[in-house]
Design a protein around this motif. Structure first.
Motif, PDB file in Angstrom:
ATOM      1  N   SER A  96      51.201  37.079 -11.897  1.00  0.00           N
ATOM      2  CA  SER A  96      50.151  38.086 -11.997  1.00  0.00           C
ATOM      3  C   SER A  96      50.428  38.924 -13.230  1.00  0.00           C
ATOM      4  CB  SER A  96      50.180  38.951 -10.742  1.00  0.00           C
ATOM      5  OG  SER A  96      49.258  40.005 -10.868  1.00  0.00           O
ATOM      6  N   GLY A  97      49.457  39.015 -14.130  1.00  0.00           N
ATOM      7  CA  GLY A  97      49.628  39.785 -15.358  1.00  0.00           C
ATOM      8  C   GLY A  97      50.030  38.929 -16.546  1.00  0.00           C
ATOM      9  N   SER A  98      50.229  37.629 -16.324  1.00  0.00           N
ATOM     10  CA  SER A  98      50.660  36.772 -17.435  1.00  0.00           C
ATOM     11  C   SER A  98      49.502  36.473 -18.389  1.00  0.00           C
ATOM     12  CB  SER A  98      51.278  35.470 -16.924  1.00  0.00           C
ATOM     13  OG  SER A  98      50.371  34.781 -16.101  1.00  0.00           O
ATOM     14  N   GLY A  99      48.267  36.669 -17.912  1.00  0.00           N
ATOM     15  CA  GLY A  99      47.121  36.507 -18.816  1.00  0.00           C
ATOM     16  C   GLY A  99      46.184  35.362 -18.476  1.00  0.00           C
ATOM     17  N   LYS A 100      46.200  34.903 -17.222  1.00  0.00           N
ATOM     18  CA  LYS A 100      45.334  33.769 -16.843  1.00  0.00           C
ATOM     19  C   LYS A 100      43.855  34.098 -17.072  1.00  0.00           C
ATOM     20  CE  LYS A 100      47.026  33.762 -12.663  1.00  0.00           C
ATOM     21  NZ  LYS A 100      48.017  34.862 -12.846  1.00  0.00           N
ATOM     22  N   ASP A 101      43.430  35.250 -16.554  1.00  0.00           N
ATOM     23  CA  ASP A 101      42.015  35.607 -16.704  1.00  0.00           C
ATOM     24  C   ASP A 101      41.644  35.812 -18.172  1.00  0.00           C
ATOM     25  OD1 ASP A 101      40.922  35.462 -14.146  1.00  0.00           O
ATOM     26  OD2 ASP A 101      41.696  37.432 -13.590  1.00  0.00           O
ATOM     27  N   SER A 102      42.551  36.437 -18.918  1.00  0.00           N
ATOM     28  CA  SER A 102      42.272  36.673 -20.346  1.00  0.00           C
ATOM     29  C   SER A 102      42.101  35.345 -21.080  1.00  0.00           C
ATOM     30  CB  SER A 102      43.416  37.452 -20.995  1.00  0.00           C
ATOM     31  OG  SER A 102      43.654  38.641 -20.304  1.00  0.00           O
ATOM     32  N   LEU A 103      42.975  34.405 -20.759  1.00  0.00           N
ATOM     33  CA  LEU A 103      42.922  33.092 -21.418  1.00  0.00           C
ATOM     34  C   LEU A 103      41.655  32.333 -20.995  1.00  0.00           C
ATOM     35  CD1 LEU A 103      44.635  31.462 -23.368  1.00  0.00           C
ATOM     36  CD2 LEU A 103      45.845  30.483 -21.421  1.00  0.00           C
ATOM     37  N   LEU A 104      41.313  32.422 -19.720  1.00  0.00           N
ATOM     38  CA  LEU A 104      40.098  31.736 -19.241  1.00  0.00           C
ATOM     39  C   LEU A 104      38.857  32.342 -19.887  1.00  0.00           C
ATOM     40  CD1 LEU A 104      40.677  30.966 -15.451  1.00  0.00           C
ATOM     41  CD2 LEU A 104      41.207  29.630 -17.456  1.00  0.00           C
ATOM     42  N   ASP A 105      38.840  33.655 -20.012  1.00  0.00           N
ATOM     43  CA  ASP A 105      37.690  34.311 -20.659  1.00  0.00           C
ATOM     44  C   ASP A 105      37.551  33.820 -22.097  1.00  0.00           C
ATOM     45  OD1 ASP A 105      36.930  35.742 -18.484  1.00  0.00           O
ATOM     46  OD2 ASP A 105      37.845  37.631 -19.111  1.00  0.00           O
ATOM     47  N   ALA A 106      38.698  33.759 -22.784  1.00  0.00           N
ATOM     48  CA  ALA A 106      38.679  33.333 -24.188  1.00  0.00           C
ATOM     49  C   ALA A 106      38.302  31.858 -24.311  1.00  0.00           C
ATOM     50  CB  ALA A 106      40.046  33.580 -24.821  1.00  0.00           C
ATOM     51  N   ALA A 107      38.625  31.072 -23.276  1.00  0.00           N
ATOM     52  CA  ALA A 107      38.372  29.618 -23.337  1.00  0.00           C
ATOM     53  C   ALA A 107      36.938  29.257 -22.950  1.00  0.00           C
ATOM     54  CB  ALA A 107      39.340  28.891 -22.401  1.00  0.00           C
ATOM     55  N   ARG A 108      36.240  30.189 -22.285  1.00  0.00           N
ATOM     56  CA  ARG A 108      34.942  29.849 -21.683  1.00  0.00           C
ATOM     57  C   ARG A 108      33.978  29.228 -22.693  1.00  0.00           C
ATOM     58  NH1 ARG A 108      34.529  33.986 -18.872  1.00  0.00           N
ATOM     59  NH2 ARG A 108      35.050  33.115 -16.858  1.00  0.00           N
ATOM     60  N   GLU A 109      33.766  29.921 -23.823  1.00  0.00           N
ATOM     61  CA  GLU A 109      32.783  29.434 -24.796  1.00  0.00           C
ATOM     62  C   GLU A 109      33.232  28.155 -25.495  1.00  0.00           C
ATOM     63  OE1 GLU A 109      30.575  33.359 -26.251  1.00  0.00           O
ATOM     64  OE2 GLU A 109      30.794  31.787 -27.786  1.00  0.00           O
ATOM     65  N   PRO A 110      34.459  28.156 -26.081  1.00  0.00           N
ATOM     66  CA  PRO A 110      34.875  26.914 -26.758  1.00  0.00           C
ATOM     67  C   PRO A 110      34.936  25.716 -25.817  1.00  0.00           C
ATOM     68  CG  PRO A 110      36.657  28.562 -26.778  1.00  0.00           C
ATOM     69  CD  PRO A 110      35.425  29.241 -26.292  1.00  0.00           C
TER      70      PRO A 110
ATOM     71  N   LEU B 157      51.532  29.394 -16.992  1.00  0.00           N
ATOM     72  CA  LEU B 157      51.688  30.421 -18.028  1.00  0.00           C
ATOM     73  C   LEU B 157      53.018  31.128 -17.821  1.00  0.00           C
ATOM     74  CD1 LEU B 157      48.539  32.647 -18.707  1.00  0.00           C
ATOM     75  CD2 LEU B 157      49.489  30.803 -20.059  1.00  0.00           C
ATOM     76  N   THR B 158      53.739  31.326 -18.884  1.00  0.00           N
ATOM     77  CA  THR B 158      54.992  32.078 -18.783  1.00  0.00           C
ATOM     78  C   THR B 158      54.885  33.280 -19.715  1.00  0.00           C
ATOM     79  OG1 THR B 158      56.030  30.816 -20.553  1.00  0.00           O
ATOM     80  CG2 THR B 158      56.354  30.003 -18.321  1.00  0.00           C
ATOM     81  N   VAL B 159      55.658  34.295 -19.407  1.00  0.00           N
ATOM     82  CA  VAL B 159      55.661  35.471 -20.264  1.00  0.00           C
ATOM     83  C   VAL B 159      56.988  36.196 -20.045  1.00  0.00           C
ATOM     84  CG1 VAL B 159      54.448  37.027 -18.657  1.00  0.00           C
ATOM     85  CG2 VAL B 159      54.133  37.322 -21.066  1.00  0.00           C
ATOM     86  N   ASP B 160      57.479  36.792 -21.087  1.00  0.00           N
ATOM     87  CA  ASP B 160      58.729  37.535 -21.024  1.00  0.00           C
ATOM     88  C   ASP B 160      58.628  38.607 -19.920  1.00  0.00           C
ATOM     89  OD1 ASP B 160      61.220  38.415 -22.706  1.00  0.00           O
ATOM     90  OD2 ASP B 160      60.052  40.230 -22.287  1.00  0.00           O
ATOM     91  N   PRO B 161      59.647  38.729 -19.030  1.00  0.00           N
ATOM     92  CA  PRO B 161      59.536  39.656 -17.893  1.00  0.00           C
ATOM     93  C   PRO B 161      59.226  41.112 -18.271  1.00  0.00           C
ATOM     94  CG  PRO B 161      61.454  38.244 -17.625  1.00  0.00           C
ATOM     95  CD  PRO B 161      60.884  37.943 -18.978  1.00  0.00           C
ATOM     96  N   ALA B 162      59.814  41.573 -19.375  1.00  0.00           N
ATOM     97  CA  ALA B 162      59.554  42.968 -19.785  1.00  0.00           C
ATOM     98  C   ALA B 162      58.103  43.130 -20.225  1.00  0.00           C
ATOM     99  CB  ALA B 162      60.507  43.354 -20.911  1.00  0.00           C
ATOM    100  N   VAL B 163      57.585  42.111 -20.895  1.00  0.00           N
ATOM    101  CA  VAL B 163      56.187  42.136 -21.356  1.00  0.00           C
ATOM    102  C   VAL B 163      55.262  42.118 -20.132  1.00  0.00           C
ATOM    103  CG1 VAL B 163      54.419  40.834 -22.629  1.00  0.00           C
ATOM    104  CG2 VAL B 163      56.745  40.967 -23.527  1.00  0.00           C
ATOM    105  N   LEU B 164      55.651  41.344 -19.132  1.00  0.00           N
ATOM    106  CA  LEU B 164      54.843  41.216 -17.912  1.00  0.00           C
ATOM    107  C   LEU B 164      54.688  42.573 -17.222  1.00  0.00           C
ATOM    108  CD1 LEU B 164      53.465  39.154 -16.076  1.00  0.00           C
ATOM    109  CD2 LEU B 164      55.619  38.933 -14.847  1.00  0.00           C
ATOM    110  N   ARG B 165      55.819  43.247 -17.034  1.00  0.00           N
ATOM    111  CA  ARG B 165      55.789  44.570 -16.382  1.00  0.00           C
ATOM    112  C   ARG B 165      54.865  45.512 -17.163  1.00  0.00           C
ATOM    113  NH1 ARG B 165      58.806  47.883 -13.026  1.00  0.00           N
ATOM    114  NH2 ARG B 165      60.146  46.150 -12.415  1.00  0.00           N
ATOM    115  N   GLU B 166      55.024  45.507 -18.478  1.00  0.00           N
ATOM    116  CA  GLU B 166      54.242  46.385 -19.337  1.00  0.00           C
ATOM    117  C   GLU B 166      52.738  46.068 -19.212  1.00  0.00           C
ATOM    118  OE1 GLU B 166      55.489  48.876 -20.725  1.00  0.00           O
ATOM    119  OE2 GLU B 166      53.682  49.496 -21.829  1.00  0.00           O
ATOM    120  N   ARG B 167      52.401  44.790 -19.170  1.00  0.00           N
ATOM    121  CA  ARG B 167      50.986  44.404 -19.088  1.00  0.00           C
ATOM    122  C   ARG B 167      50.364  44.853 -17.766  1.00  0.00           C
ATOM    123  NH1 ARG B 167      50.792  38.349 -21.774  1.00  0.00           N
ATOM    124  NH2 ARG B 167      51.313  39.055 -23.891  1.00  0.00           N
ATOM    125  N   LEU B 168      51.134  44.707 -16.676  1.00  0.00           N
ATOM    126  CA  LEU B 168      50.598  45.126 -15.376  1.00  0.00           C
ATOM    127  C   LEU B 168      50.392  46.641 -15.357  1.00  0.00           C
ATOM    128  CD1 LEU B 168      52.626  42.866 -12.908  1.00  0.00           C
ATOM    129  CD2 LEU B 168      50.173  42.768 -13.342  1.00  0.00           C
TER     130      LEU B 168
END
Ligand SMILES: Nc1ncnc2c1ncn2[C@@H]1O[C@H](COP(=O)(O)OP(=O)(O)OP(=O)(O)O)[C@@H](O)[C@H]1O
Ligand SMILES: O=P(O)(O)OC[C@H]1O[C@H](OP(=O)(O)O)[C@H](O)[C@@H]1O
Length: 184
Positions: A12-26, A118-129
């Motif tokens: 949660s917070g790794s960016g799945k929705d963000s990536l899906l949103d960006a992928a929708r059109e292409p 999707l993977t993300v650095d743990p510190a980045v993950l906390r910050e994103r959430l």
């Protein structure tokens, strides 16, 4: 020919929705689709990319067979509409925001699905959430604890059918990696 289900999972917070949103059109330009989830959360928190319903509405939809896949996590119910089966049957590749816990059931129903973790650095993950601010602090801590458990077990399993996609960097780069992974 049937399309392929591309099952995107990750903390949660790794960016799945963000990536899906960006992928929708292409993806649409290449004949593919992104599934819209049904979630028992407020319309405001669900955003445009998901349909917000009450727990009662969700139960009714489930009883009516509205979902191709459904699961519970984080105190919420999630459903992927049956429409995805029509898209797949028509030959479209379909990207979904999935659940790590539901992966065995998803595999049973779609044996040829492609899994991208999707993977993300743990510190980045906390910050994103924290920056996203959608959940309360205790809910964020619960999500981080759930994520830590899954990340350890999933990476330890060393599953060759899992493709890893690091989203610690810019989203644009991750989108390029996603399209490379799905061969588009
Ligand atoms: N590559 C990125 N660089 C910077 N910020 C990002 C990146 N990807 C996502 N984010 C931000 O991180 C936060 C979490 O992203 P997002 O909501 O897409 O995650 P998610 O994996 O869908 O989470 P959840 O499973 O909880 O819905 C958002 O605020 C988003 O804007
Ligand atoms: O932890 P696991 O089982 O991977 O997934 C749990 C669910 O929570 C997340 O959704 P959101 O953050 O509530 O939008 C995921 O996308 C998934 O649907």
């Amino acid at each position: 020919m049937a399309g392929r289900l591309i099952y995107l999972i990750g903390p949660s917070g790794s960016g799945k929705d963000s990536l899906l949103d960006a992928a929708r059109e292409p993806l649409a330009e290449r004949g593919g689709r992104v599934a819209r989830r049904v979630i028992t959360r407020s319309a405001e928190a669900a955003g445009e990319a998901a349909q917000a319903v009450s727990a009662e509405q969700f139960a009714t939809m489930q009883a009516q067979g509205a979902f191709a896949m459904s699961w519970q996590a984080n105190g919420l119910c999630y459903g992927i509409p049956r429409l995805v089966d029509d898209w797949l049957a028509a030959g479209a590749d379909v990207l979904v925001n999935g659940s790590r816990a539901y992966l065995p059931q998803a595999r049973a129903r779609y044996p040829d699905l492609q899994v991208i973790l999707l993977t993300v650095d743990p510190a980045v993950l906390r910050e994103r959430l924290l920056v996203r601010g959608r959940e309360t602090l205790p809910q964020i801590e619960e999500r981080l604890a759930r994520n830590a458990e899954f990340t350890t077990s999933m990476l330890a399993a060393d599953d060759p059918s899992l493709s890893l996609l690091d989203n610690s960097g810019p989203l644009r780069k991750s989108l390029e990696k996603l399209f490379r992974l799905i061969g588009k």
